[in-house]
Write an enzyme that holds these catalytic residues in place. Sequence first.
Site, PDB file in Angstrom:
ATOM      1  N   ASP A  49      23.708   7.748  75.993  1.00 60.44           N
ATOM      2  CA  ASP A  49      23.354   7.237  74.664  1.00 60.44           C
ATOM      3  C   ASP A  49      22.346   8.152  73.942  1.00 60.44           C
ATOM      4  OD1 ASP A  49      23.550   5.573  72.512  1.00 60.44           O
ATOM      5  OD2 ASP A  49      22.635   3.818  73.435  1.00 60.44           O
ATOM      6  N   ASP A  50      21.067   7.992  74.233  1.00 57.51           N
ATOM      7  CA  ASP A  50      20.016   8.821  73.613  1.00 57.51           C
ATOM      8  C   ASP A  50      19.091   9.295  74.734  1.00 57.51           C
ATOM      9  OD1 ASP A  50      20.494   8.243  70.590  1.00 57.51           O
ATOM     10  OD2 ASP A  50      20.553   6.287  71.557  1.00 57.51           O
ATOM     11  N   HIS A  92      24.415  10.467  71.426  1.00 68.88           N
ATOM     12  CA  HIS A  92      24.108  10.856  70.041  1.00 68.88           C
ATOM     13  C   HIS A  92      23.350  12.178  70.116  1.00 68.88           C
ATOM     14  CE1 HIS A  92      24.955   6.698  68.555  1.00 68.88           C
ATOM     15  NE2 HIS A  92      24.666   6.432  69.809  1.00 68.88           N
ATOM     16  N   GLU A 138      26.488  -4.594  71.599  1.00 65.05           N
ATOM     17  CA  GLU A 138      25.259  -4.092  72.241  1.00 65.05           C
ATOM     18  C   GLU A 138      24.196  -5.184  72.063  1.00 65.05           C
ATOM     19  OE1 GLU A 138      23.473  -0.719  70.216  1.00 65.05           O
ATOM     20  OE2 GLU A 138      22.141  -0.255  71.891  1.00 65.05           O
ATOM     21  N   HIS A 141      30.267   1.186  67.682  1.00 70.40           N
ATOM     22  CA  HIS A 141      29.292   0.450  68.490  1.00 70.40           C
ATOM     23  C   HIS A 141      29.519  -1.042  68.231  1.00 70.40           C
ATOM     24  CE1 HIS A 141      27.305   4.250  68.973  1.00 70.40           C
ATOM     25  NE2 HIS A 141      26.208   3.743  69.496  1.00 70.40           N
ATOM     26  N   HIS A 196      29.558   8.723  75.021  1.00 71.00           N
ATOM     27  CA  HIS A 196      28.591   7.982  74.203  1.00 71.00           C
ATOM     28  C   HIS A 196      27.224   8.653  74.331  1.00 71.00           C
ATOM     29  CE1 HIS A 196      27.046   3.769  72.827  1.00 71.00           C
ATOM     30  NE2 HIS A 196      26.285   4.751  72.364  1.00 71.00           N
TER      31      HIS A 196
HETATM   32  N1  HPA Z   1      22.874   1.865  69.041  1.00 72.11           N
HETATM   33  C1  HPA Z   1      23.138   1.934  67.745  1.00 72.11           C
HETATM   34  N2  HPA Z   1      22.900   3.008  67.030  1.00 72.11           N
HETATM   35  C2  HPA Z   1      22.387   4.076  67.628  1.00 72.11           C
HETATM   36  C3  HPA Z   1      22.092   4.066  68.974  1.00 72.11           C
HETATM   37  C4  HPA Z   1      22.356   2.894  69.718  1.00 72.11           C
HETATM   38  O1  HPA Z   1      22.099   2.788  70.950  1.00 72.11           O
HETATM   39  N3  HPA Z   1      21.594   5.284  69.253  1.00 72.11           N
HETATM   40  C5  HPA Z   1      21.595   6.004  68.131  1.00 72.11           C
HETATM   41  N4  HPA Z   1      22.077   5.282  67.132  1.00 72.11           N
HETATM   42 ZN    ZN Z   2      24.852   4.655  70.871  1.00 72.53          ZN
END
Ligand code: HPA
Ligand code: ZN
Length: 357
Positions: free
Chosen positions: A294-295, A27, A216, A213, A25
Site C-alpha cells: 500500500d504505502d 501507491h 477498506e 479501493h 497495490h
Molecule cells: N486508501 C485510500 N487511498 C489511499 C491509500 C489507502 O490506503 N493510500 C494512498 N491513497
Molecule cells: Zn491503497
Amino acid sequence: MTIPKYECTDCMKNFLKELPKCEHHVHLEGTLEPNLLFKLAERNNIILPSTFPTTVEECNIRYNNFGDLQDFLDHYYIGMSVLITEQDFYDLAMAYFQKACEDGCLHSEVFFDPQGHLERNIDLETVVAGFDKACKDANKKFGTTNKLIMCLLRHLPNSDGLKVLRDSKKYYQNGTIHGLGLDSSEKPFPPQLFEDCYNLIRTEFPNVGLTAHAGEEGDYTYVENSLNLLNVTRIDHGINSKQSSELMEKLYQNKTMLTICPLSNVKLQCVKDVAELPIPLFFDKGIPFSINSDDPAYFGGYILDNYIVVHERFGFSVEQWKTISLNGINGSWCDESRKQELRDKVDEVCNKYLELV
Ligand code: HPA
Ligand code: ZN
C-alpha cells in the site's frame, strides 16, 4: 501488538523472499521514504508546514500513530508536495522498484495520483514521463515488469476526474498507463459518484484494467457497487467483503482478486492486528487475493514484510503459499507469456523448499 502465533524461521523467510511475488497495490507517492522526502524538500526549496515532522525520527513516531485513513491522507498529501521535477518522480519510483526487486517482487502494478500533483501546478507530462522512464529502466536493470495504474482522488469532484482522464487518453492509447483506480477518503465518496469516469475509459479502451479501493473503511456495499457500477475486475483492500456471504460467492465465481494490505490495515486502525484479517476465510472460500504494501514508507514494511507478518499470524504451508502466489500471477495484468514465466519460477522455488521448511 499480538504475539506471533507461528514462527517464521530463516528458511521460511528465504522461501518467502524467493517466492515470485506480484504487487498490485502500492501507491508510488506512498513509497516516499522520509530520507528522500527531506532531500527533495531541500533540492526544491519546499518549506513544509510547521505541523509536519522535521526529522526522520519524528516521521517514524507520527507514522506509528495514524488515527484512521483520513489522518494518514492529510499527511500523505503534504509529503508528496516535495515532488516537483521529472527527475523527482523518477527517483521516487526507481527507489521503490529496487526495493521491490530485493524483496523478490517480479511484477508490480503501481498506482499514482496525478490530481495530487496537478493541483500544485505540476504538468501531467512531468509526472507520467518520470514514472514511465523508471518502469522501463527498472525492467532493464532488474528484469522486473511494471505497469502504471492512474488513480482518481475520490474527494475531488467527478468533473475533475473526467478532465484528467480526457487529458490522459494519449497515455492509455499508447499503453503508457495500463489501468484506472480510485483512492483517497472512502466513506464520504462512494463508487457511484465515479460511474462516468469509469464508463469513459471502458468504452474507449476496453483492454484497460479497472480497479477501485473499496471495503477498506467502507462496508461491503462499496465493494458491490464498485463491481456493479464501475465494472471493476479487481478490488483494492476489499476486507469488508466478509460482511456478505452473497458477495463472497460472487467474488469466488468471478475470480475477482482482492489486493489486501495487511500492515496498512493495522496502521490505519481498520484492524488491531493482522490476525483479525479475513485472510484464511478468503483462502478457504477460494477468493483470490494478493498481499501488498500500500504505502510502505508510511506503514512500516514493503511486500516481503507483509508476507512475513501474514505467515506469523496464519502459518501457511508451502503449498498454500504457492496457491497465493499463483493467484497473484493469474490476477495480474501482464500478458500470458509473462504469467507463464512467473508460474514456472513459482514451481521451481516451491519444489526447492517443499522438503526444506
Ligand atoms: N486508501 C485510500 N487511498 C489511499 C491509500 C489507502 O490506503 N493510500 C494512498 N491513497
Ligand atoms: Zn491503497
